[in-house]
Design an enzyme around this catalytic site. Structure first.
Site, PDB file in Angstrom:
ATOM      1  N   HIS A 189       1.023  -1.624   0.364  1.00 19.39           N
ATOM      2  CA  HIS A 189       0.205   0.854  -0.048  1.00 19.39           C
ATOM      3  C   HIS A 189       0.576   1.156  -0.006  1.00 19.39           C
ATOM      4  O   HIS A 189       2.267   1.209  -0.041  1.00 19.39           O
ATOM      5  CB  HIS A 189      -0.957   0.390   1.037  1.00 19.39           C
ATOM      6  CG  HIS A 189      -0.497   0.286   2.362  1.00 19.39           C
ATOM      7  ND1 HIS A 189      -0.308  -1.258   3.692  1.00 19.39           N
ATOM      8  CD2 HIS A 189       0.078   0.753   2.878  1.00 19.39           C
ATOM      9  CE1 HIS A 189       0.916  -0.886   4.578  1.00 19.39           C
ATOM     10  NE2 HIS A 189       1.221   0.657   4.016  1.00 19.39           N
TER      11      HIS A 189
HETATM   12  P1  TYD Z   1      -2.667  -3.302   6.949  1.00 22.85           P
HETATM   13  O1  TYD Z   1      -2.172  -1.862   6.943  1.00 22.85           O
HETATM   14  O2  TYD Z   1      -3.268  -4.553   6.993  1.00 22.85           O
HETATM   15  O3  TYD Z   1      -1.218  -4.013   7.638  1.00 22.85           O
HETATM   16  P2  TYD Z   1       0.736  -4.443   6.502  1.00 22.85           P
HETATM   17  O4  TYD Z   1      -0.084  -3.052   5.245  1.00 22.85           O
HETATM   18  O5  TYD Z   1       1.222  -4.118   7.147  1.00 22.85           O
HETATM   19  O6  TYD Z   1       0.873  -5.491   6.552  1.00 22.85           O
HETATM   20  O7  TYD Z   1      -3.003  -3.417   8.824  1.00 22.85           O
HETATM   21  C1  TYD Z   1      -3.341  -5.076   9.341  1.00 22.85           C
HETATM   22  C2  TYD Z   1      -4.959  -4.567  10.266  1.00 22.85           C
HETATM   23  O8  TYD Z   1      -4.356  -3.278  11.324  1.00 22.85           O
HETATM   24  C3  TYD Z   1      -5.775  -3.821   9.818  1.00 22.85           C
HETATM   25  O9  TYD Z   1      -7.390  -3.523  10.407  1.00 22.85           O
HETATM   26  C4  TYD Z   1      -5.213  -2.139  10.137  1.00 22.85           C
HETATM   27  C5  TYD Z   1      -5.288  -3.026  11.535  1.00 22.85           C
HETATM   28  N1  TYD Z   1      -3.909  -1.398  11.864  1.00 22.85           N
HETATM   29  C6  TYD Z   1      -4.115  -0.804  13.074  1.00 22.85           C
HETATM   30  O10 TYD Z   1      -5.881  -0.812  13.700  1.00 22.85           O
HETATM   31  N2  TYD Z   1      -3.326   0.184  13.670  1.00 22.85           N
HETATM   32  C7  TYD Z   1      -2.520   0.827  12.803  1.00 22.85           C
HETATM   33  O11 TYD Z   1      -1.537   1.154  13.448  1.00 22.85           O
HETATM   34  C8  TYD Z   1      -1.800  -0.693  12.048  1.00 22.85           C
HETATM   35  C9  TYD Z   1      -0.646  -0.665  11.432  1.00 22.85           C
HETATM   36  C10 TYD Z   1      -3.433  -1.094  11.074  1.00 22.85           C
END
Ligand code: TYD
Length: 136
Positions: free
Chosen positions: A52
Protein backbone atom coordinates in the site's frame (compact mmCIF):
# COMPACT_ATOMS: atom_id res chain seq x y z
CA UNK A 1 6.85 12.02 -4.48
CA UNK A 2 10.08 10.48 -5.70
CA UNK A 3 12.17 7.61 -4.38
CA UNK A 4 14.87 10.22 -3.91
CA UNK A 5 12.86 11.51 -0.96
CA UNK A 6 13.35 8.14 0.75
CA UNK A 7 16.61 7.24 2.39
CA UNK A 8 18.44 5.04 4.83
CA UNK A 9 18.99 6.80 8.15
CA UNK A 10 21.96 5.88 10.28
CA UNK A 11 20.89 6.14 13.91
CA UNK A 12 23.21 7.01 16.78
CA UNK A 13 24.48 3.97 18.64
CA UNK A 14 26.06 3.86 22.09
CA UNK A 15 28.17 0.78 22.59
CA UNK A 16 29.83 -0.41 25.76
CA UNK A 17 30.50 -3.68 27.53
CA UNK A 18 26.79 -3.92 28.33
CA UNK A 19 25.71 -3.99 24.69
CA UNK A 20 24.31 -1.47 22.24
CA UNK A 21 21.80 1.33 22.64
CA UNK A 22 20.37 3.06 19.58
CA UNK A 23 18.02 6.03 19.67
CA UNK A 24 16.24 8.58 17.53
CA UNK A 25 14.52 11.88 18.12
CA UNK A 26 11.72 13.61 16.21
CA UNK A 27 12.99 16.38 13.91
CA UNK A 28 16.56 15.41 14.69
CA UNK A 29 17.13 12.01 13.08
CA UNK A 30 13.77 11.94 11.29
CA UNK A 31 11.94 14.87 9.67
CA UNK A 32 8.62 14.39 11.49
CA UNK A 33 6.99 14.21 14.90
CA UNK A 34 6.28 10.62 15.96
CA UNK A 35 2.55 10.19 16.61
CA UNK A 36 2.37 6.41 16.53
CA UNK A 37 4.58 3.36 16.86
CA UNK A 38 3.65 -0.12 15.70
CA UNK A 39 5.53 -3.31 15.01
CA UNK A 40 5.19 -6.46 12.99
CA UNK A 41 6.52 -9.71 14.40
CA UNK A 42 6.06 -13.46 14.00
CA UNK A 43 5.46 -12.83 10.28
CA UNK A 44 5.63 -16.17 8.41
CA UNK A 45 8.52 -16.37 5.91
CA UNK A 46 6.39 -16.50 2.76
CA UNK A 47 4.19 -13.61 3.82
CA UNK A 48 4.09 -10.25 2.06
CA UNK A 49 3.07 -7.24 4.12
CA UNK A 50 2.47 -3.64 3.23
CA UNK A 51 1.49 -3.42 -0.43
CA UNK A 52 0.00 0.00 0.00
CA UNK A 53 0.94 3.67 -0.04
CA UNK A 54 -0.15 6.60 2.09
CA UNK A 55 -1.35 9.99 1.00
CA UNK A 56 0.34 11.86 3.83
CA UNK A 57 1.94 9.47 6.30
CA UNK A 58 5.70 9.52 6.79
CA UNK A 59 7.41 6.56 8.38
CA UNK A 60 10.73 5.30 9.61
CA UNK A 61 11.03 1.52 9.40
CA UNK A 62 13.62 -0.37 11.44
CA UNK A 63 14.40 -4.09 11.55
CA UNK A 64 14.95 -4.21 15.32
CA UNK A 65 15.81 -7.84 15.00
CA UNK A 66 16.30 -10.23 12.09
CA UNK A 67 16.14 -9.22 8.45
CA UNK A 68 13.41 -7.77 6.21
CA UNK A 69 13.38 -6.95 2.49
CA UNK A 70 11.51 -3.76 1.58
CA UNK A 71 10.75 -2.63 -1.95
CA UNK A 72 9.81 1.02 -2.45
CA UNK A 73 8.09 2.20 -5.61
CA UNK A 74 7.30 5.81 -6.57
CA UNK A 75 5.13 4.89 -9.55
CA UNK A 76 8.01 5.05 -12.01
CA UNK A 77 10.88 3.11 -10.49
CA UNK A 78 11.40 0.77 -7.58
CA UNK A 79 14.27 0.05 -5.22
CA UNK A 80 14.83 -2.85 -2.88
CA UNK A 81 16.42 -2.53 0.55
CA UNK A 82 17.43 -5.22 3.00
CA UNK A 83 17.09 -4.02 6.58
CA UNK A 84 19.06 -6.09 9.06
CA UNK A 85 20.72 -3.56 11.35
CA UNK A 86 18.84 -2.20 14.38
CA UNK A 87 20.66 1.13 14.12
CA UNK A 88 19.64 1.71 10.50
CA UNK A 89 16.18 2.96 9.56
CA UNK A 90 14.46 3.44 6.22
CA UNK A 91 12.64 6.76 5.88
CA UNK A 92 9.57 6.37 3.65
CA UNK A 93 8.00 9.55 2.30
CA UNK A 94 4.29 9.92 1.45
CA UNK A 95 2.97 8.50 -1.83
CA UNK A 96 5.45 5.63 -1.97
CA UNK A 97 4.21 2.09 -2.50
CA UNK A 98 5.93 -0.36 -0.14
CA UNK A 99 6.17 -4.13 -0.03
CA UNK A 100 7.73 -5.94 2.92
CA UNK A 101 8.81 -9.57 2.59
CA UNK A 102 11.34 -12.20 3.63
CA UNK A 103 10.90 -11.68 7.34
CA UNK A 104 13.85 -13.81 8.45
CA UNK A 105 15.50 -14.72 11.75
CA UNK A 106 12.53 -13.76 13.93
CA UNK A 107 12.34 -10.35 12.33
CA UNK A 108 10.72 -7.54 14.25
CA UNK A 109 9.73 -4.59 12.07
CA UNK A 110 9.39 -1.43 14.13
CA UNK A 111 7.61 1.49 12.47
CA UNK A 112 7.58 5.11 13.64
CA UNK A 113 4.74 7.01 12.01
CA UNK A 114 3.91 10.69 11.69
CA UNK A 115 0.13 10.28 12.18
CA UNK A 116 -2.34 8.16 14.06
CA UNK A 117 -3.91 5.24 12.18
CA UNK A 118 -6.39 6.47 9.60
CA UNK A 119 -7.70 4.10 6.93
CA UNK A 120 -8.57 7.04 4.67
CA UNK A 121 -4.85 7.82 4.35
CA UNK A 122 -4.20 4.44 2.68
CA UNK A 123 -4.03 3.69 -1.05
CA UNK A 124 -4.44 -0.08 -1.12
CA UNK A 125 -4.96 -0.60 -4.85
CA UNK A 126 -1.84 -0.44 -7.04
CA UNK A 127 -3.71 0.90 -10.08
CA UNK A 128 -5.11 3.72 -7.95
CA UNK A 129 -1.62 4.36 -6.63
CA UNK A 130 -0.14 4.66 -10.13
CA UNK A 131 -2.90 7.09 -11.08
CA UNK A 132 -2.23 9.26 -8.03
CA UNK A 133 1.57 8.97 -8.22
CA UNK A 134 1.61 9.94 -11.89
CA UNK A 135 -0.96 12.62 -11.25
CA UNK A 136 -3.33 11.24 -13.90
P1 TYD B 1 -2.33 -3.62 7.41
O1 TYD B 1 -2.26 -2.20 6.97
O2 TYD B 1 -3.05 -4.58 6.54
O3 TYD B 1 -0.87 -4.18 7.69
P2 TYD B 1 0.38 -4.20 6.70
O4 TYD B 1 0.11 -3.20 5.63
O5 TYD B 1 1.53 -3.84 7.56
O6 TYD B 1 0.53 -5.56 6.14
O7 TYD B 1 -2.97 -3.62 8.85
C1 TYD B 1 -3.50 -4.77 9.44
C2 TYD B 1 -4.65 -4.38 10.33
O8 TYD B 1 -4.22 -3.63 11.44
C3 TYD B 1 -5.69 -3.54 9.59
O9 TYD B 1 -6.97 -4.00 10.01
C4 TYD B 1 -5.46 -2.15 10.13
C5 TYD B 1 -4.94 -2.41 11.52
N1 TYD B 1 -4.03 -1.37 12.03
C6 TYD B 1 -4.40 -0.60 13.12
O10 TYD B 1 -5.51 -0.75 13.66
N2 TYD B 1 -3.53 0.34 13.59
C7 TYD B 1 -2.32 0.54 13.04
O11 TYD B 1 -1.54 1.41 13.49
C8 TYD B 1 -1.95 -0.25 11.89
C9 TYD B 1 -0.62 -0.05 11.21
C10 TYD B 1 -2.82 -1.19 11.43
Amino acid sequence: MSLQNCRLVSLPKITDGRGNLAFLESYNHIPFQIERVYYLYDVPLQTIRGEHAHFELEQLIIACSGSIDITLDDGYTSKKYTLNDPCCGLYVAPLIWRRLENFKNRAVCLVMASKKYQESDYIRNYTDFIRVARNK
